[in-house]
Design a protein around this motif. Structure first.
Motif, PDB file in Angstrom:
ATOM      1  N   PRO A 274      17.178   4.959 -12.788  1.00 25.00           N
ATOM      2  CA  PRO A 274      16.432   3.756 -13.169  1.00 25.00           C
ATOM      3  C   PRO A 274      14.928   3.971 -13.018  1.00 25.00           C
ATOM      4  N   ALA A 275      14.191   3.307 -13.822  1.00 24.65           N
ATOM      5  CA  ALA A 275      12.734   3.423 -13.804  1.00 24.65           C
ATOM      6  C   ALA A 275      12.121   2.066 -13.489  1.00 24.65           C
ATOM      7  N   ALA A 276      10.864   2.083 -13.172  1.00 24.44           N
ATOM      8  CA  ALA A 276      10.130   0.844 -12.934  1.00 24.44           C
ATOM      9  C   ALA A 276       8.877   0.863 -13.784  1.00 24.44           C
ATOM     10  N   GLU A 277       8.456  -0.309 -14.189  1.00 15.87           N
ATOM     11  CA  GLU A 277       7.235  -0.440 -14.979  1.00 15.87           C
ATOM     12  C   GLU A 277       6.208  -1.208 -14.164  1.00 15.87           C
ATOM     13  N   PHE A 278       5.017  -0.644 -14.043  1.00  9.07           N
ATOM     14  CA  PHE A 278       3.908  -1.384 -13.457  1.00  9.07           C
ATOM     15  C   PHE A 278       3.306  -2.221 -14.572  1.00  9.07           C
ATOM     16  N   ALA A 279       3.201  -3.496 -14.345  1.00  9.69           N
ATOM     17  CA  ALA A 279       2.712  -4.376 -15.404  1.00  9.69           C
ATOM     18  C   ALA A 279       1.645  -5.310 -14.851  1.00  9.69           C
ATOM     19  N   ARG A 280       0.738  -5.697 -15.716  1.00  5.99           N
ATOM     20  CA  ARG A 280      -0.200  -6.764 -15.416  1.00  5.99           C
ATOM     21  C   ARG A 280      -1.007  -6.519 -14.142  1.00  5.99           C
ATOM     22  N   LEU A 281      -1.631  -5.379 -14.087  1.00  7.92           N
ATOM     23  CA  LEU A 281      -2.513  -5.055 -12.961  1.00  7.92           C
ATOM     24  C   LEU A 281      -3.920  -5.555 -13.268  1.00  7.92           C
ATOM     25  N   VAL A 282      -4.465  -6.362 -12.378  1.00  7.07           N
ATOM     26  CA  VAL A 282      -5.862  -6.778 -12.508  1.00  7.07           C
ATOM     27  C   VAL A 282      -6.545  -6.641 -11.163  1.00  7.07           C
ATOM     28  N   VAL A 283      -7.833  -6.363 -11.207  1.00  3.96           N
ATOM     29  CA  VAL A 283      -8.627  -6.195 -10.003  1.00  3.96           C
ATOM     30  C   VAL A 283      -9.928  -6.960 -10.186  1.00  3.96           C
ATOM     31  N   ARG A 284     -10.342  -7.643  -9.143  1.00  4.50           N
ATOM     32  CA  ARG A 284     -11.601  -8.379  -9.210  1.00  4.50           C
ATOM     33  C   ARG A 284     -12.748  -7.431  -9.501  1.00  4.50           C
ATOM     34  N   GLU A 285     -13.655  -7.868 -10.340  1.00  2.00           N
ATOM     35  CA  GLU A 285     -14.780  -7.028 -10.767  1.00  2.00           C
ATOM     36  C   GLU A 285     -15.574  -6.511  -9.571  1.00  2.00           C
ATOM     37  N   ASP A 286     -15.806  -7.363  -8.578  1.00  2.00           N
ATOM     38  CA  ASP A 286     -16.625  -6.948  -7.439  1.00  2.00           C
ATOM     39  C   ASP A 286     -15.864  -6.046  -6.461  1.00  2.00           C
ATOM     40  N   ALA A 287     -14.587  -5.780  -6.730  1.00  2.00           N
ATOM     41  CA  ALA A 287     -13.802  -4.899  -5.857  1.00  2.00           C
ATOM     42  C   ALA A 287     -13.568  -3.536  -6.493  1.00  2.00           C
ATOM     43  N   ARG A 288     -14.122  -3.300  -7.662  1.00  2.00           N
ATOM     44  CA  ARG A 288     -13.857  -2.056  -8.393  1.00  2.00           C
ATOM     45  C   ARG A 288     -14.273  -0.820  -7.607  1.00  2.00           C
ATOM     46  N   GLY A 289     -15.387  -0.899  -6.902  1.00  2.00           N
ATOM     47  CA  GLY A 289     -15.891   0.265  -6.181  1.00  2.00           C
ATOM     48  C   GLY A 289     -15.020   0.678  -5.009  1.00  2.00           C
ATOM     49  N   GLN A 290     -14.067  -0.175  -4.637  1.00  2.00           N
ATOM     50  CA  GLN A 290     -13.194   0.133  -3.504  1.00  2.00           C
ATOM     51  C   GLN A 290     -11.913   0.838  -3.945  1.00  2.00           C
ATOM     52  N   ALA A 291     -11.808   1.169  -5.216  1.00  2.00           N
ATOM     53  CA  ALA A 291     -10.625   1.843  -5.762  1.00  2.00           C
ATOM     54  C   ALA A 291      -9.354   1.053  -5.474  1.00  2.00           C
ATOM     55  N   ILE A 292      -9.444  -0.276  -5.549  1.00  2.00           N
ATOM     56  CA  ILE A 292      -8.304  -1.133  -5.238  1.00  2.00           C
ATOM     57  C   ILE A 292      -7.143  -0.866  -6.197  1.00  2.00           C
ATOM     58  N   ALA A 293      -7.434  -0.702  -7.482  1.00  2.00           N
ATOM     59  CA  ALA A 293      -6.362  -0.486  -8.448  1.00  2.00           C
ATOM     60  C   ALA A 293      -5.557   0.757  -8.087  1.00  2.00           C
ATOM     61  N   ARG A 294      -6.246   1.825  -7.732  1.00  2.00           N
ATOM     62  CA  ARG A 294      -5.566   3.075  -7.382  1.00  2.00           C
ATOM     63  C   ARG A 294      -4.720   2.897  -6.126  1.00  2.00           C
ATOM     64  N   LYS A 295      -5.248   2.192  -5.143  1.00  3.32           N
ATOM     65  CA  LYS A 295      -4.492   1.935  -3.913  1.00  3.32           C
ATOM     66  C   LYS A 295      -3.254   1.094  -4.200  1.00  3.32           C
ATOM     67  N   MET A 296      -3.401   0.115  -5.096  1.00  2.00           N
ATOM     68  CA  MET A 296      -2.271  -0.746  -5.425  1.00  2.00           C
ATOM     69  C   MET A 296      -1.177   0.053  -6.138  1.00  2.00           C
ATOM     70  N   ILE A 297      -1.573   0.939  -7.027  1.00  2.00           N
ATOM     71  CA  ILE A 297      -0.587   1.751  -7.747  1.00  2.00           C
ATOM     72  C   ILE A 297       0.187   2.635  -6.765  1.00  2.00           C
ATOM     73  N   LEU A 298      -0.511   3.252  -5.822  1.00  2.00           N
ATOM     74  CA  LEU A 298       0.162   4.092  -4.832  1.00  2.00           C
ATOM     75  C   LEU A 298       1.137   3.271  -3.991  1.00  2.00           C
ATOM     76  N   ALA A 299       0.718   2.080  -3.588  1.00  2.00           N
ATOM     77  CA  ALA A 299       1.596   1.232  -2.788  1.00  2.00           C
ATOM     78  C   ALA A 299       2.803   0.788  -3.600  1.00  2.00           C
ATOM     79  N   MET A 300       2.601   0.488  -4.875  1.00  2.00           N
ATOM     80  CA  MET A 300       3.713   0.043  -5.713  1.00  2.00           C
ATOM     81  C   MET A 300       4.690   1.184  -5.985  1.00  2.00           C
ATOM     82  N   MET A 301       4.210   2.412  -5.984  1.00  2.00           N
ATOM     83  CA  MET A 301       5.121   3.546  -6.142  1.00  2.00           C
ATOM     84  C   MET A 301       6.075   3.619  -4.964  1.00  2.00           C
ATOM     85  N   GLN A 302       5.599   3.291  -3.765  1.00  4.25           N
ATOM     86  CA  GLN A 302       6.468   3.262  -2.593  1.00  4.25           C
ATOM     87  C   GLN A 302       7.507   2.155  -2.724  1.00  4.25           C
ATOM     88  N   VAL A 303       7.075   0.994  -3.253  1.00  2.00           N
ATOM     89  CA  VAL A 303       8.016  -0.109  -3.478  1.00  2.00           C
ATOM     90  C   VAL A 303       9.090   0.321  -4.473  1.00  2.00           C
TER      91      VAL A 303
END
Length: 160
Positions: A82-111
């Motif tokens: 079975p596979a999983a799809e990451f969908a509908r990822l959004v990050v606040r504009e002022d949080a972009r420099g913190q690499a939040i999207a990348r951190k969220m993707i890594l955490a979701m891979m664990q899920v």
């Protein structure tokens, strides 16, 4: 900062974030997201997650779904089910420099791995260079292209 499973209390903040940042990370949503029905469904299934800072402010939101869409893609391999799809990822504009999207993707891979998924898939707009760079950095494989939801997408895949 950490990833949390979203609750109904997070719903207004998530919807506000999507409204503000729709399209900013370029993935499988459309301009009608978030509808009340879709958001309620994501929350009910436990598929909606949020990333919060130390003060509890929402920096990003993401959902993960058992993947049915990618089974129609030319790059799909039945061996990856079975596979999983990451969908509908959004990050606040002022949080972009913190690499939040990348951190969220890594955490979701664990899920996804805990759910028993053997791979994850992500569709990204070819024009979203920020996301394309992130997937390369995270060692996702560009496995094909697809026309879905009235748009053209690059299909990224990573085995878990």
């Amino acid at each position: 900062m950490a990833l949390y499973q979203a609750t109904i209390d997070d719903k207004p903040y998530i919807m506000a974030l999507y409204t503000e940042a729709i399209g900013s990370e370029g993935c499988t949503w459309n301009e009608d997201y978030p509808s009340e029905e879709t958001m309620d469904s994501d929350l009910a299934r436990g598929d909606a997650y949020v990333w919060k800072d130390e003060e509890g402010d929402l920096l990003g939101a993401i959902s993960i779904d058992e993947d049915h869409v990618v089974e129609e893609l030319p790059c799909w391999s039945a061996q990856l089910q079975p596979a999983a799809e990451f969908a509908r990822l959004v990050v606040r504009e002022d949080a972009r420099g913190q690499a939040i999207a990348r951190k969220m993707i890594l955490a979701m891979m664990q899920v996804a791995a805990k759910r028993g998924c053997k791979s994850v898939h992500y569709l990204v707009s070819p024009g979203n260079q920020r996301a394309v760079h992130s997937y390369a950095h995270l060692h996702f494989t560009l496995c094909g292209e697809a026309d879905l939801f009235g748009e053209h997408w690059l299909c990224y895949e990573k085995q878990l």
